[in-house]
Scaffold this active site. Structure first.
Site, PDB file in Angstrom:
ATOM      1  N   LYS A 159       0.843  -1.191   0.000  1.00 13.36           N
ATOM      2  CA  LYS A 159       0.000   0.000   0.000  1.00 13.36           C
ATOM      3  C   LYS A 159       0.883   1.247   0.000  1.00 13.36           C
ATOM      4  O   LYS A 159       1.513   1.579   1.004  1.00 13.36           O
ATOM      5  CB  LYS A 159      -0.916   0.046   1.229  1.00 13.36           C
ATOM      6  CG  LYS A 159      -1.954   1.178   1.146  1.00 13.36           C
ATOM      7  CD  LYS A 159      -2.471   1.609   2.489  1.00 13.36           C
ATOM      8  CE  LYS A 159      -1.566   2.582   3.164  1.00 13.36           C
ATOM      9  NZ  LYS A 159      -1.499   3.930   2.487  1.00 13.36           N
ATOM     10  N   GLU A 185      10.969  16.989  14.808  1.00 13.22           N
ATOM     11  CA  GLU A 185      11.504  16.592  13.505  1.00 13.22           C
ATOM     12  C   GLU A 185      10.916  17.503  12.428  1.00 13.22           C
ATOM     13  O   GLU A 185       9.702  17.531  12.228  1.00 13.22           O
ATOM     14  CB  GLU A 185      11.152  15.132  13.216  1.00 13.22           C
ATOM     15  CG  GLU A 185      11.650  14.638  11.879  1.00 13.22           C
ATOM     16  CD  GLU A 185      11.227  13.214  11.574  1.00 13.22           C
ATOM     17  OE1 GLU A 185      11.913  12.559  10.768  1.00 13.22           O
ATOM     18  OE2 GLU A 185      10.214  12.755  12.139  1.00 13.22           O
ATOM     19  N   CYS A 229      14.088  10.359   6.593  1.00 15.33           N
ATOM     20  CA  CYS A 229      14.023  10.019   8.016  1.00 15.33           C
ATOM     21  C   CYS A 229      15.402  10.075   8.659  1.00 15.33           C
ATOM     22  O   CYS A 229      15.539  10.427   9.834  1.00 15.33           O
ATOM     23  CB  CYS A 229      13.398   8.637   8.202  1.00 15.33           C
ATOM     24  SG  CYS A 229      14.214   7.310   7.292  1.00 15.33           S
ATOM     25  N   GLY A 260       7.097   5.469   8.524  1.00 17.01           N
ATOM     26  CA  GLY A 260       6.388   6.733   8.609  1.00 17.01           C
ATOM     27  C   GLY A 260       6.613   7.378   9.962  1.00 17.01           C
ATOM     28  O   GLY A 260       7.604   7.113  10.643  1.00 17.01           O
ATOM     29  N   SER A 261       5.672   8.194  10.372  1.00 22.41           N
ATOM     30  CA  SER A 261       5.832   8.969  11.599  1.00 22.41           C
ATOM     31  C   SER A 261       5.635   8.103  12.836  1.00 22.41           C
ATOM     32  O   SER A 261       4.956   7.069  12.795  1.00 22.41           O
ATOM     33  CB  SER A 261       4.829  10.121  11.619  1.00 22.41           C
ATOM     34  OG  SER A 261       3.520   9.638  11.848  1.00 22.41           O
ATOM     35  N   THR A 301       1.827   7.799  13.961  1.00 17.45           N
ATOM     36  CA  THR A 301       1.107   6.813  13.164  1.00 17.45           C
ATOM     37  C   THR A 301       1.606   5.406  13.454  1.00 17.45           C
ATOM     38  O   THR A 301       0.832   4.444  13.474  1.00 17.45           O
ATOM     39  CB  THR A 301       1.227   7.129  11.661  1.00 17.45           C
ATOM     40  OG1 THR A 301       0.740   8.451  11.419  1.00 17.45           O
ATOM     41  CG2 THR A 301       0.437   6.147  10.824  1.00 17.45           C
ATOM     42  N   GLY A 302       2.912   5.264  13.706  1.00 18.00           N
ATOM     43  CA  GLY A 302       3.471   3.961  14.058  1.00 18.00           C
ATOM     44  C   GLY A 302       2.833   3.388  15.309  1.00 18.00           C
ATOM     45  O   GLY A 302       2.596   2.172  15.407  1.00 18.00           O
ATOM     46  N   GLU A 348       9.643   1.474  11.101  1.00 21.55           N
ATOM     47  CA  GLU A 348      10.755   2.421  10.916  1.00 21.55           C
ATOM     48  C   GLU A 348      10.135   3.802  10.980  1.00 21.55           C
ATOM     49  O   GLU A 348       9.437   4.226  10.073  1.00 21.55           O
ATOM     50  CB  GLU A 348      11.454   2.157   9.577  1.00 21.55           C
ATOM     51  CG  GLU A 348      12.853   2.762   9.507  1.00 21.55           C
ATOM     52  CD  GLU A 348      12.865   4.114   8.839  1.00 21.55           C
ATOM     53  OE1 GLU A 348      12.868   5.129   9.592  1.00 21.55           O
ATOM     54  OE2 GLU A 348      12.869   4.174   7.603  1.00 21.55           O
TER      55      GLU A 348
END
Length: 479
Positions: free
Chosen positions: A178, A382, A285, A229-230, A233-234, A251
């Site tokens: 996705k 970040e 990242c 991702g962030s 959200t992780g 990650e």
């Protein structure tokens, strides 16, 4: 903006790849070019039923794929790279249109995808003999975890996909890929290219809006989620995977420090530090996001960085000479602008850059913020954009303590003419990867992963491959 080819313009039809076939979605969502906010194309929006079909296709393909000899899976992984490599030019133009990075960088990302898959194919799965005695034989091997949901971000839509697809397929897993709703087009095209390369159902590609990710994460037919991702959200991904104890590789965010010793050659390191921070317009990242510079070289290095930044052209990635493109999407653009507004209101010294010009698109000028306080948002958060704080230090102990502050621990770097002294400092940094006199070097043969709130699990190397497997011990009683 230069027009992309007719076959990849707003008139072309995109479909999902499910079970090795093209599948049209009942709805679409627009994909915006970040340089001018024009609509590049409308991507299919996968329905709940179509997600079920994609997961079912992956589950149906799993027994035969996991039973495929390891060497054959290697060959097919290389065949995937071969198929994509034939279309580098068109894919790069499409990637620039949806992501914004310059064409040369987009082509490099496509080629990097191919290289990463070929190198991943050289990895092996170990078998460990625990006991080989007259009484018993005990061997631990590694079997595929099952169906993997691969959720890929918008900064490197194709490059990051290789980190997941390569080891998952090599390990014998099947995949539902996705891409981000901001950058689905090139991924869908790659899925189209691979329909005749891999057995049906081994690699499925679905796109959709924000709700698709949570549906994939919680789907009962998915055994593992690999997400980049962030950090916020992780955490939601991990929560969605928890009820069924799915495996997760995460990650996540980074606020990577770089420590510059007073013995560096300023002219030599300025360009390296610049690209370590501003490559892909800071949307990396593992980018340098906090630059700690010893007092003795702070003034000359900041001048060198400002001069170098002024020589770099930022603009439309299709134009000759452009080295850096826009921030990729409105959400991230607004966040970067908010950080700049906060710095200006706090009275921070902006060496160059600042606020974007009015008009369409998400271009943000390259910005250096000179010696803001450690509690400033531009230091604590970040940025994920073309903004870099330059932080002065007097004492290495102080620099290490400040570099280790905060919730992230993805990457870090140390810069010195004395590599051993730099490495000694690097070993004290709380980060998953620490570079000495370079930054952002990654390899399919080297493991990387985050400490603290920067993630769980690993990618790359044999450890990254093993994350897509489960250990299984076979014990045979001999007498």
């Amino acid at each position: 903006m230069n027009a992309i080819p007719e076959t990849e313009s707003t008139g072309f039809t995109l479909t999902l790849t499910i079970g090795g076939a093209a599948v049209a979605a009942p709805a679409t969502c627009p994909v915006v070019n970040p340089i001018d906010e024009s609509v590049v194309a409308h991507a299919p929006s996968c329905s709940d039923e179509q997600l079920d079909q994609a997961v079912s296709a992956a589950r149906n393909a799993l027994p035969a794929w996991s039973a495929t000899p390891f060497d054959m899976r290697r060959k097919l992984l290389s065949a995937v790279a071969d198929a994509v490599e034939t279309r580098v030019g068109p894919l790069a133009r499409l990637l620039t249109a949806e992501q914004g990075k310059p064409l040369a960088d987009a082509a490099g990302e496509i080629r990097g995808f191919c290289w990463w898959l070929r190198e991943t194919a050289a990895l092996t799965l170990p078998e460990t003999v625990n006991e080989d005695s007259p009484d018993r034989l005990s061997i631990t091997r590694h079997v595929p975890v099952g169906v993997v949901g691969a959720i890929v971000p918008w900064n490197y839509p194709i490059g990051n996909a290789a980190f997941k697809i390569g080891p998952a397929l090599l390990a014998g897993c099947t995949v539902v890929w996705k891409p981000s709703p901001f950058t689905p087009l090139t991924s869908l095209k790659v899925g189209e290219l691979l329909r005749g390369v891999l057995p049906p159902g081994v690699l499925n590609v679905v796109s959709g809006e924000d709700g698709l990710g949570p549906r994939l994460t919680s789907h009962p037919g998915i055994d593992m989620i690999s997400y980049t991702g962030s950090t916020p959200t992780g955490r939601r991904v991990m929560a969605g995977a928890a009820p069924r104890l799915k495996r997760v590789t995460l990650e996540l965010g980074g606020n990577d420090p770089a420590i510059v010793f007073p013995d560096v050659d300023v002219d030599d390191v300025a360009a390296k530090l610049f690209w370590g921070a501003f490559a892909n317009s800071g949307q990396v990242c593992l980018a340098i996001k906090r630059l700690y510079i010893h007092r003795d070289v702070h003034e000359p290095l900041k001048r060198a960085l400002a001069a170098y930044a002024a020589s770099v052209t930022v603009g439309d990635g299709t134009e000759p000479g452009v080295r850096l493109g826009p921030v990729q999407n409105r959400r991230q653009y607004d966040r970067v602008v908010d950080l700049l507004r906060d710095s200006r209101q706090a009275g921070h010294d902006l060496l160059l850059g600042g606020f974007p010009a009015d008009g369409p698109g998400y271009l943000v000028p390259l910005t250096l913020v000179d010696n803001p306080p450690d509690d400033a948002r531009i230091v604590r958060e970040e940025q994920f954009g073309p903004v870099l704080p330059l932080l002065r230090f007097d004492d290495v102990e102080d620099a290490v303590a400040r570099a280790n502050a905060g919730e992230y621990g993805l990457g870090a770097s140390v810069w010195s003419a004395d590599a051993e002294a730099a490495a000694s400092v690097g070993r004290r940094l709380r980060a998953g990867t620490v570079w000495i006199n370079e930054v952002q070097h990654l390899s399919p043969h080297v493991t990387f992963g985050g400490h603290k709130q920067s993630g769980l699990g690993t990618e790359g190397g044999q450890e990254g491959l093993l994350d897509y497997t489960l250990p299984q011990t076979i014990t045979i009683r001999r007498r």
